[in-house]
Design a protein around this motif. Structure first.
Motif, short mmCIF file in Angstrom:
data_model
loop_
_atom_site.label_atom_id
_atom_site.label_comp_id
_atom_site.label_asym_id
_atom_site.label_seq_id
_atom_site.Cartn_x
_atom_site.Cartn_y
_atom_site.Cartn_z
N ARG A 12 -16.59 -15.27 -43.40
CA ARG A 12 -17.15 -15.76 -44.53
C ARG A 12 -18.38 -15.44 -45.08
NH1 ARG A 12 -16.56 -22.28 -43.13
NH2 ARG A 12 -14.42 -22.29 -42.95
N SER A 27 -13.45 -25.74 -38.63
CA SER A 27 -12.83 -26.92 -37.82
C SER A 27 -11.87 -26.21 -36.50
CB SER A 27 -11.73 -27.70 -38.55
OG SER A 27 -12.46 -28.06 -39.81
N ARG A 29 -10.40 -25.85 -32.89
CA ARG A 29 -9.61 -26.91 -32.00
C ARG A 29 -9.85 -26.94 -30.54
NH1 ARG A 29 -6.06 -24.69 -35.79
NH2 ARG A 29 -5.22 -26.44 -37.37
N ASN A 83 -1.17 -32.26 -33.25
CA ASN A 83 -2.46 -32.42 -32.94
C ASN A 83 -3.13 -32.82 -31.72
OD1 ASN A 83 -3.40 -31.48 -35.67
ND2 ASN A 83 -2.97 -33.82 -36.43
N HIS A 134 -13.29 -32.11 -36.33
CA HIS A 134 -11.91 -31.70 -37.10
C HIS A 134 -11.38 -32.87 -37.48
CE1 HIS A 134 -8.88 -28.32 -36.89
NE2 HIS A 134 -8.25 -29.17 -37.44
N GLN A 137 -5.01 -35.37 -40.74
CA GLN A 137 -3.82 -36.38 -41.40
C GLN A 137 -2.90 -36.29 -40.71
OE1 GLN A 137 -2.85 -34.53 -45.29
NE2 GLN A 137 -1.36 -36.33 -45.67
N ARG A 184 -12.03 -19.60 -48.65
CA ARG A 184 -12.05 -20.43 -49.74
C ARG A 184 -11.34 -19.75 -51.16
NH1 ARG A 184 -12.23 -23.31 -46.18
NH2 ARG A 184 -13.53 -25.03 -45.92
C1 LIG Z 1 -8.52 -35.14 -44.29
C2 LIG Z 1 -8.20 -33.79 -43.59
C3 LIG Z 1 -6.93 -33.82 -43.07
C4 LIG Z 1 -6.76 -32.87 -41.98
N1 LIG Z 1 -5.58 -32.79 -41.16
C5 LIG Z 1 -5.48 -31.81 -40.15
C6 LIG Z 1 -4.48 -31.79 -39.25
O1 LIG Z 1 -3.85 -32.90 -39.29
N2 LIG Z 1 -4.41 -31.04 -38.34
C7 LIG Z 1 -5.34 -29.91 -38.17
O2 LIG Z 1 -5.19 -29.07 -37.19
N3 LIG Z 1 -6.04 -29.83 -39.08
C8 LIG Z 1 -6.38 -30.51 -40.02
N4 LIG Z 1 -7.31 -30.75 -40.97
C9 LIG Z 1 -8.28 -29.42 -41.15
C10 LIG Z 1 -8.12 -28.46 -42.14
O3 LIG Z 1 -6.97 -27.78 -42.01
C11 LIG Z 1 -9.27 -27.77 -42.49
O4 LIG Z 1 -10.56 -28.56 -42.54
C12 LIG Z 1 -9.03 -26.53 -43.52
O5 LIG Z 1 -8.15 -25.74 -43.30
C13 LIG Z 1 -10.16 -26.00 -43.68
O6 LIG Z 1 -10.99 -25.14 -42.73
P1 LIG Z 1 -12.12 -25.50 -42.19
O7 LIG Z 1 -12.46 -27.01 -41.94
O8 LIG Z 1 -11.97 -24.43 -40.93
O9 LIG Z 1 -13.41 -24.96 -42.96
C14 LIG Z 1 -7.75 -31.72 -41.98
C15 LIG Z 1 -8.81 -31.62 -42.55
C16 LIG Z 1 -9.10 -32.86 -43.44
C17 LIG Z 1 -10.39 -32.88 -44.31
#
Ligand SMILES: Cc1cc2nc3c(=O)[nH]c(=O)nc-3n(C[C@H](O)[C@H](O)[C@H](O)COP(=O)(O)O)c2cc1C
Length: 201
Positions: A12, A27, A29, A83, A134, A137, A184
């Motif tokens: 980034r 985010s 894991r 998840n 993290h 959805q 992004r």
């Molecule tokens: C509302 C929401 C739902 C998401 N759902 C999932 C999910 O079900 N499983 C998962 O592994 N990541 C999930 N994510 C993570 C997104 O994929 C992640 O925020 C996005 O790819 C951007 O990456 P970053 O948060 O690492 O910057 C979710 C994020 C948000 C905000």
């Protein structure tokens, strides 16, 4: 010991001088399975509850279970398998809910927007403390509503996992390979002056 910022410089760039926390939040894991002190978790809720909202309606509600709570398995059981496999090592799971009306009963058009703003504050506060936060959805929205006793007039929005960051190599594939900060769209593709121009379509 893994740090949230370890991989940021490779993935980034901060081109316009925004505060580092916005770039450093991502985010992951991989989590250790350790618990997090209550005062730390409450600090994340505190950050969330200072969010702005239409008419200061504060429609956000957070329903959570720490991993040593008797309802932990109920929260884990709401998640999609993809998840659940990594969330088993979270310290806390939560379901975010939005109240759809103002206290006078009129519809609150921005209930989801406001709750998303609070979630953003929560996530940034967690990242500033080096924690994994993290959003998800991938879970059963209907079961979340019924099994957690969410009343009518409140909408389930999303779930989130919070935990202590672990090394990526503790994850099974395909998650291990994906354990890096995402990129992004270009700024020119999301912001337009004067109207909905072609570049933001
Ligand atoms: C509302 C929401 C739902 C998401 N759902 C999932 C999910 O079900 N499983 C998962 O592994 N990541 C999930 N994510 C993570 C997104 O994929 C992640 O925020 C996005 O790819 C951007 O990456 P970053 O948060 O690492 O910057 C979710 C994020 C948000 C905000």
């Amino acid at each position: 010991m893994a740090k949230l910022t370890d991989q940021i410089p490779q993935h980034r760039q901060n081109r316009c001088g925004s505060k580092p926390i916005f770039i450093n939040r991502w985010s992951p894991r991989a989590m250790t399975g350790e618990t997090i002190a209550d005062e730390v978790l409450m600090g994340l809720f505190e950050a969330a509850h200072w969010a702005m909202s239409s008419n200061n309606n504060q429609p956000w509600r957070f329903i959570y279970a720490r991993r040593d709570h008797s309802d932990w398995n109920k929260f884990l059981g709401l998640l999609a398998e993809g998840n659940r496999v990594w969330c088993v090592n979270a310290a806390m799971l939560m379901v975010m809910v939005a109240k759809t009306t103002f206290d006078n009963g009129k519809p609150a058009r921005t209930h989801a927007f406001d709750t998303g703003a609070a979630w953003g504050m929560f996530a940034l506060e967690g990242a500033s403390r080096g924690l994994v936060v993290h959003g998800m959805q991938g879970f059963d929205y209907d079961r979340a509503k019924s099994e957690l006793g969410v009343p009518d007039g409140y909408e389930v929005q999303a779930m989130a996992a919070v935990g202590i960051l672990a090394d990526a190599d503790t994850l099974p594939e395909p998650y291990r390979e994906r354990e890096k900060p995402s990129t992004r769209k270009e700024l020119a593709g999301i912001a337009a002056e004067g109207g909905f121009t072609e570049n933001i379509r």
